[in-house]
Design a protein around this motif. Sequence first.
Motif, PDB file in Angstrom:
ATOM      1  N   ASN A  39       0.931  -1.243   0.024  1.00 32.28           N
ATOM      2  CA  ASN A  39      -0.095  -0.023  -0.034  1.00 32.28           C
ATOM      3  C   ASN A  39       0.842   1.265  -0.246  1.00 32.28           C
ATOM      4  N   ILE A  40       2.150   1.240   0.541  1.00 35.16           N
ATOM      5  CA  ILE A  40       3.100   2.143   0.133  1.00 35.16           C
ATOM      6  C   ILE A  40       3.205   2.316  -1.346  1.00 35.16           C
ATOM      7  N   GLY A  41       3.130   1.281  -2.269  1.00 34.51           N
ATOM      8  CA  GLY A  41       3.252   1.316  -3.702  1.00 34.51           C
ATOM      9  C   GLY A  41       2.026   1.995  -4.103  1.00 34.51           C
ATOM     10  N   GLY A  42       1.048   1.495  -3.462  1.00 35.08           N
ATOM     11  CA  GLY A  42      -0.493   2.065  -3.865  1.00 35.08           C
ATOM     12  C   GLY A  42      -0.594   3.427  -3.604  1.00 35.08           C
ATOM     13  N   LEU A  43      -0.213   3.738  -2.582  1.00 34.48           N
ATOM     14  CA  LEU A  43       0.027   5.467  -2.166  1.00 34.48           C
ATOM     15  C   LEU A  43       0.873   6.057  -2.997  1.00 34.48           C
ATOM     16  N   ALA A  44       2.137   5.742  -3.290  1.00 32.82           N
ATOM     17  CA  ALA A  44       2.712   6.382  -4.372  1.00 32.82           C
ATOM     18  C   ALA A  44       2.263   6.402  -5.703  1.00 32.82           C
ATOM     19  N   VAL A  45       1.509   5.290  -6.160  1.00 32.33           N
ATOM     20  CA  VAL A  45       0.754   5.380  -7.375  1.00 32.33           C
ATOM     21  C   VAL A  45      -0.541   6.353  -7.338  1.00 32.33           C
ATOM     22  N   GLY A  46      -1.266   6.049  -6.455  1.00 35.64           N
ATOM     23  CA  GLY A  46      -2.701   6.706  -6.529  1.00 35.64           C
ATOM     24  C   GLY A  46      -2.421   8.323  -6.165  1.00 35.64           C
ATOM     25  N   TYR A  47      -1.587   8.549  -5.247  1.00 32.33           N
ATOM     26  CA  TYR A  47      -1.388  10.120  -5.076  1.00 32.33           C
ATOM     27  C   TYR A  47      -0.480  10.657  -5.954  1.00 32.33           C
ATOM     28  N   GLY A  48       0.687   9.766  -6.052  1.00 29.85           N
ATOM     29  CA  GLY A  48       1.908  10.595  -6.763  1.00 29.85           C
ATOM     30  C   GLY A  48       1.861  10.544  -8.413  1.00 29.85           C
ATOM     31  N   VAL A  49       1.183   9.586  -8.965  1.00 29.70           N
ATOM     32  CA  VAL A  49       1.210   9.560 -10.434  1.00 29.70           C
ATOM     33  C   VAL A  49       0.532  10.843 -11.087  1.00 29.70           C
ATOM     34  N   PRO A  50      -0.709  10.835 -10.620  1.00 30.49           N
ATOM     35  CA  PRO A  50      -1.159  12.380 -11.112  1.00 30.49           C
ATOM     36  C   PRO A  50      -0.447  13.460 -11.040  1.00 30.49           C
ATOM     37  N   ILE A  51       0.135  13.824  -9.894  1.00 32.63           N
ATOM     38  CA  ILE A  51       1.093  14.884  -9.595  1.00 32.63           C
ATOM     39  C   ILE A  51       2.120  15.048 -10.428  1.00 32.63           C
ATOM     40  N   VAL A  52       2.971  13.732 -10.586  1.00 31.66           N
ATOM     41  CA  VAL A  52       4.161  13.742 -11.389  1.00 31.66           C
ATOM     42  C   VAL A  52       3.833  14.104 -12.819  1.00 31.66           C
ATOM     43  N   VAL A  53       2.769  13.244 -13.239  1.00 34.69           N
ATOM     44  CA  VAL A  53       2.053  13.575 -14.668  1.00 34.69           C
ATOM     45  C   VAL A  53       1.674  14.976 -15.006  1.00 34.69           C
ATOM     46  N   LYS A  54       1.019  15.529 -14.047  1.00 31.43           N
ATOM     47  CA  LYS A  54       0.690  16.847 -14.179  1.00 31.43           C
ATOM     48  C   LYS A  54       1.864  17.889 -14.224  1.00 31.43           C
ATOM     49  N   TYR A  55       2.884  17.565 -13.280  1.00 32.76           N
ATOM     50  CA  TYR A  55       4.235  18.312 -13.370  1.00 32.76           C
ATOM     51  C   TYR A  55       4.879  18.398 -14.852  1.00 32.76           C
ATOM     52  N   PHE A  56       4.982  17.420 -15.356  1.00 28.60           N
ATOM     53  CA  PHE A  56       5.716  16.880 -16.685  1.00 28.60           C
ATOM     54  C   PHE A  56       4.629  17.557 -17.739  1.00 28.60           C
ATOM     55  N   SER A  57       3.436  17.427 -17.673  1.00 31.68           N
ATOM     56  CA  SER A  57       2.615  17.575 -18.699  1.00 31.68           C
ATOM     57  C   SER A  57       2.539  19.276 -19.008  1.00 31.68           C
ATOM     58  N   PRO A  58       2.724  19.396 -20.226  1.00 31.42           N
ATOM     59  CA  PRO A  58       2.778  20.977 -20.897  1.00 31.42           C
ATOM     60  C   PRO A  58       1.472  21.702 -20.623  1.00 31.42           C
ATOM     61  N   ASP A  59       0.369  20.959 -20.507  1.00 30.96           N
ATOM     62  CA  ASP A  59      -1.055  21.520 -20.116  1.00 30.96           C
ATOM     63  C   ASP A  59      -1.534  21.459 -18.806  1.00 30.96           C
ATOM     64  N   GLY A  60      -0.777  20.691 -17.829  1.00 30.47           N
ATOM     65  CA  GLY A  60      -1.304  20.468 -16.799  1.00 30.47           C
ATOM     66  C   GLY A  60      -2.177  19.494 -16.298  1.00 30.47           C
ATOM     67  N   LYS A  61      -2.601  18.863 -17.311  1.00 34.52           N
ATOM     68  CA  LYS A  61      -3.623  17.691 -17.253  1.00 34.52           C
ATOM     69  C   LYS A  61      -2.999  16.265 -17.540  1.00 34.52           C
ATOM     70  N   ILE A  62      -3.638  15.350 -16.872  1.00 42.06           N
ATOM     71  CA  ILE A  62      -3.393  14.130 -17.169  1.00 42.06           C
ATOM     72  C   ILE A  62      -4.147  13.336 -18.190  1.00 42.06           C
TER      73      ILE A  62
END
Length: 470
Positions: A164-187
Amino acid sequence: MDQMTTAVKPAKGFYKLSMKQRVGFGAGDLAQNLIYQTVSMYLLLFYTNVYGISAASAGIMFLVVRIVDVVWDPIVGAFVDKSNPRLGKYRSYLVLGGIPLTGFAILCFWNGFSGSLTYAYLTYVGLSMLYTLINVPYGALNASLTRDTDEVTKLTSIRMFMANIGGLAVGYGVPIVVKYFSPDGKINSKDSAEAWFTTMFIYALVGLVLLFFCFSQTKERVIMDEKDTENVRVSDLWQEFKHNRPLRILAYFFITAFAMMAVGNSAGSYYMIYNVNAPDMLPYFMALGSLPAFIFMPLVPAIKRAIGKKQMFYVFLGIAILGMLMLYIISSNETLKGNIGLVLIAQFIKSTGVIVATGYMWALVPEVISYGEYKTGKRISGIVNALTGIFYKAGMALGGIIPGLVLAYVAFDKDNATAQSATAQIGILWLVAVIPALLLLLAMYIISKYELDDRTIDKINQDIESRHNN
């Protein structure tokens, strides 16, 4: 007599594990979840909104991949039980399979062949086959570390805590990381394609390091003699399923549990974006899918001792259904549907039940392996884990195709990144709350038929060790 027996047994099968060994084993599940949970939660969204294929096509592809798994899993299970690699019977696959798995996970989220079903099939089928090559021996590794029931409970609690640390890293972290790298701020736009590739690259490499750490901290001790492995056949899977009733019960539970998780996980991002109209809160909603683990999984050994394993399943499955009912009521009421606080509370309650019930089910796998060994004399851990793998992937297949077909039925607009019709919103709500709740009611009935309590399984393990000593 019992005290004398207990004093002798730890040297023969009933091993105690250090905290470092438990954490090392759990690191393997953390690693796998960095990939599995990303695929489970976000691959459908990536395929429909970013990669550019229809929801129906994606849903059918998920089903086809699981059909391939039905053929592939028993082959892997038999191969693992028959083979004795130099690096370890089960743990060697963490390294041998981990490296190519990392590559295929990254390629699944590459948009270089945007819209190509052929490329999507090749990469997703490859990912799934490699995941099996790790997951089946990893599950068998669990049963090879010790026979001690209390130790298995502790091991499973720490394993699920880390998963569930992995689940938390994915559930919370993936949208944030994708938005950070995304040019339009969307996932969920085509412009976010490169951001998804970069994010999966990071997560997959971290997972590979964790698989190597798991390899370094585990040691197989409870396994078949090499002379016995020569007789293992793929057909043993069906014989084991036929004669091992607790295994059948557990297999059916896996189908319903993983179908529930696959449906709910894949629908979560759609729900927060289109029903709650709070895409910025998606990381928090997804994080609550894992957060209760850090509160309740360490308490599982004590809870199980207090009320018993079957009652624990009933209680936490009921809690999960309550949370889903709350989500449905909140989202169906015009006054309440905009209350993000209530949505997050309901998600926390739902996730608490799901995490404990579906987390502890893994502790039952070593039990059914021992039961099969007691009945047949064969400890075919790979075969049993392949069989459970077939059923949990059947659940994932069911849970994978349902969202795609439901979204197609309610005319989900994959090109609209901000809004959907009222009918589409109802379909998404059914995916988040109603269908998972119905599956959990079925799971509650199934687990009521499981008969191996702790006293029974302890006696079975003692009898097996007595045979080996004679």
